[in-house]
Write a protein that holds these residues in place. Structure first.
Motif, short mmCIF file in Angstrom:
data_model
loop_
_atom_site.label_atom_id
_atom_site.label_comp_id
_atom_site.label_asym_id
_atom_site.label_seq_id
_atom_site.Cartn_x
_atom_site.Cartn_y
_atom_site.Cartn_z
N TRP A 38 1.24 -1.01 -0.14
CA TRP A 38 -0.01 -0.07 -0.20
C TRP A 38 0.76 1.11 0.01
CZ3 TRP A 38 -1.46 -4.45 3.18
CH2 TRP A 38 -2.74 -4.72 2.66
N GLY A 39 1.97 1.09 -0.01
CA GLY A 39 2.70 2.16 -0.03
C GLY A 39 2.94 2.94 1.62
N ALA A 40 3.12 2.52 2.50
CA ALA A 40 2.27 2.80 3.97
C ALA A 40 4.34 3.12 4.35
CB ALA A 40 1.58 1.61 4.60
N GLN A 41 3.41 4.33 5.49
CA GLN A 41 4.26 5.08 6.15
C GLN A 41 3.69 4.22 7.61
OE1 GLN A 41 4.40 9.16 6.55
NE2 GLN A 41 5.57 9.10 9.03
N VAL A 42 4.60 3.67 8.00
CA VAL A 42 4.65 2.80 8.95
C VAL A 42 5.54 3.74 10.38
CG1 VAL A 42 5.66 1.12 10.48
CG2 VAL A 42 5.23 0.44 8.46
N LEU A 43 4.07 3.95 11.10
CA LEU A 43 5.20 4.79 12.63
C LEU A 43 4.95 3.84 13.89
CD1 LEU A 43 1.88 7.48 12.65
CD2 LEU A 43 4.34 7.43 11.40
N VAL A 44 6.26 3.82 14.88
CA VAL A 44 6.20 2.63 15.34
C VAL A 44 6.21 3.39 17.18
CG1 VAL A 44 8.18 1.37 16.40
CG2 VAL A 44 7.96 1.42 13.92
N ARG A 45 5.87 2.62 17.77
CA ARG A 45 5.74 3.30 18.93
C ARG A 45 6.16 1.95 20.34
NH1 ARG A 45 5.66 7.22 16.20
NH2 ARG A 45 4.15 8.74 16.34
N PRO A 46 6.41 2.56 21.22
CA PRO A 46 6.42 1.20 21.17
C PRO A 46 5.90 0.34 22.75
CG PRO A 46 7.29 3.50 23.07
CD PRO A 46 7.19 3.77 21.33
N PRO A 47 6.32 -0.29 23.67
CA PRO A 47 5.06 -1.10 24.06
C PRO A 47 4.84 -0.41 25.31
CG PRO A 47 6.98 -2.31 23.68
CD PRO A 47 7.40 -1.33 23.28
N GLY A 48 3.41 -0.36 25.58
CA GLY A 48 2.70 0.58 26.50
C GLY A 48 2.54 1.29 26.17
N THR A 49 2.48 2.11 24.38
CA THR A 49 2.01 3.88 24.85
C THR A 49 1.15 4.05 23.78
OG1 THR A 49 2.54 3.05 22.30
CG2 THR A 49 4.18 4.49 24.44
N PRO A 50 -0.29 4.93 24.44
CA PRO A 50 -1.22 5.49 22.99
C PRO A 50 -1.37 4.66 22.00
CG PRO A 50 -0.63 7.16 24.76
CD PRO A 50 0.85 5.82 24.84
N PRO A 51 -2.29 4.65 20.98
CA PRO A 51 -2.25 4.91 19.72
C PRO A 51 -1.90 6.66 18.78
CG PRO A 51 -4.17 4.36 19.73
CD PRO A 51 -3.48 4.57 21.71
N PRO A 52 -0.53 6.68 17.90
CA PRO A 52 -1.14 7.47 17.70
C PRO A 52 -2.12 7.64 16.76
CG PRO A 52 0.93 6.37 16.47
CD PRO A 52 -0.26 5.02 17.60
N PRO A 53 -2.73 9.44 15.69
CA PRO A 53 -3.84 8.64 14.69
C PRO A 53 -2.76 7.68 13.49
CG PRO A 53 -3.09 11.28 15.11
CD PRO A 53 -2.29 10.20 16.46
N ALA A 54 -4.27 7.29 13.01
CA ALA A 54 -3.07 6.06 11.80
C ALA A 54 -4.49 5.69 11.10
CB ALA A 54 -2.29 4.91 12.86
N HIS A 55 -3.91 5.10 10.16
CA HIS A 55 -5.17 3.81 9.24
C HIS A 55 -6.24 3.17 9.43
CE1 HIS A 55 -4.39 7.20 6.03
NE2 HIS A 55 -5.20 7.34 6.73
N VAL A 56 -4.79 2.35 10.55
CA VAL A 56 -4.34 0.48 10.84
C VAL A 56 -3.35 0.41 12.06
CG1 VAL A 56 -3.86 -1.62 10.36
CG2 VAL A 56 -4.83 0.04 8.17
N HIS A 57 -3.60 0.15 13.03
CA HIS A 57 -2.80 0.06 13.56
C HIS A 57 -2.37 -1.72 14.08
CE1 HIS A 57 -4.97 3.96 15.24
NE2 HIS A 57 -3.38 4.72 15.38
#
Length: 337
Positions: A38-57
């Motif tokens: 999908w040519g997606a940009q991947v946002l990486v967050r460490p365990p235990g964090t709340p979600p950032p705005p994204a189309h898929v989590h």
């Protein structure tokens, strides 16, 4: 190798964003390989964090702890590099992950709306039920989830067959939206999941069910009951109707709720709705200034509602009533019609 799909989801606003919560670099790279189609940009967050705005989590099931915040409004895709119940194991399950991502991206019209009262006695459950019914009347497939208790009696569903929250154990998931919709009791074209004497929703089940239903209906309404209480369920919502009255205690409670929401990364869009109180008038502008939000609707005081409910007249049965008309207007105001 992930099989190629014809067509593919179209995401408004340009670039597709996929967020993954993990510290496992190998797992992160495996997810990147899958979503590259999908040519997606991947946002990486460490365990235990709340979600950032994204189309898929995407969430790493093996790194998740019981106290971690909900990830992706309850609709996240669980993955792991080792066997974990309910998770897609990578790399063997790459095609399953691709299918799950495609499904998540294709559900572009689903909305989850919570209704939270500033205090008891404002008719939060009535408002939630009316919101769901008016949206269904406007042609939007709708499910109503009772997270406060009592909606089965309010809607005269106590004797209707179908699952209640207590019938959906955490170990029974993940749940399939189509199967849930087919099994749930129906009230005025609204699928309803209620509590009963055995208890209410387990938070893990609540998240799974809300996410599963959001994949097959266009609107999920959550009756969140009345404050005080935490706003954990608000993380499941795209929109949150904050129901208050002109009373000082209610306005103060909403002001506190708004303050909590402003501090959340995954917070929903708040909408202030005022329930009129007979004999008490506070100018609309003062309510807006005190709460820090514009008033989206004013719901009139309704005489005789308690008598109606005792006689089995459910919310919205009186289609010309002022309350029904006001909630119908709120549905249009929120873009749910």
């Amino acid at each position: 190798m992930v099989r190629r799909r014809v067509g593919g989801p179209v995401v408004a606003g340009g670039e597709t964003l996929v967020a993954i919560r993990s510290a496992d670099e190998v797992l992160i790279d495996l997810v990147r390989d899958v979503v590259a189609w999908w040519g997606a940009q991947v946002l990486v967050r460490p365990p235990g964090t709340p979600p950032p705005p994204a189309h898929v989590h995407v969430d790493s099931a093996s790194e998740r702890l019981p106290g971690d915040p909900s990830w992706g409004r309850g609709t996240s895709i669980a993955v792991s590099r080792e066997p974990v119940a309910g998770a897609i194991m990578l790399p063997a399950g790459a095609e399953d992950l691709a299918d799950a991502v495609a499904l998540a991206l294709s559900v572009g019209t689903a909305r989850t709306v919570g209704v939270l009262g500033a205090c008891g006695g404002l008719g939060t459950s009535v408002t939630a039920a009316l919101l769901a019914r008016c949206a269904a009347d406007a042609g939007r497939s709708t499910a109503l989830l009772d997270l406060a208790g009592g909606i089965d009696l309010l809607l005269s569903l106590e004797d209707e067959p179908g699952p209640r929250w207590a019938d959906l154990p955490a170990a029974g998931g993940p749940y399939v939206g189509e199967q849930l919709v087919a099994a749930l009791p129906t009230w005025q074209r609204v699928r309803v999941l209620t509590s009963d004497a055995r208890g209410g929703a387990d938070p893990r089940v609540r998240d799974q069910v809300a996410g599963a239903l959001a994949g097959v209906v266009r609107l999920v309404v959550l009756d969140l009951g009345a404050a005080p209480g935490d706003l954990a369920s608000a993380a499941l919502c795209d929109d949150l109707v904050l129901l208050t009255s002109p009373e000082v205690r209610a306005v103060a409670a909403v002001r506190a709720q708004v303050g909590q929401l402003h501090g959340r990364v995954d917070g929903p869009r708040p909408h202030l709705v005022v329930r009129s109180v007979r004999g008490l008038d506070l100018p609309r502008g003062e309510v807006e200034e005190a709460c820090g939000l514009p008033v989206r609707a004013v719901l009139p005081h309704t005489r005789g509602m308690a008598v109606d409910l005792a006689r089995g007249v459910t919310p919205g049965d009186r289609r010309r009533a002022g309350l029904t008309r006001a909630v119908r207007g709120l549905v249009r105001e929120l873009g749910l019609a």
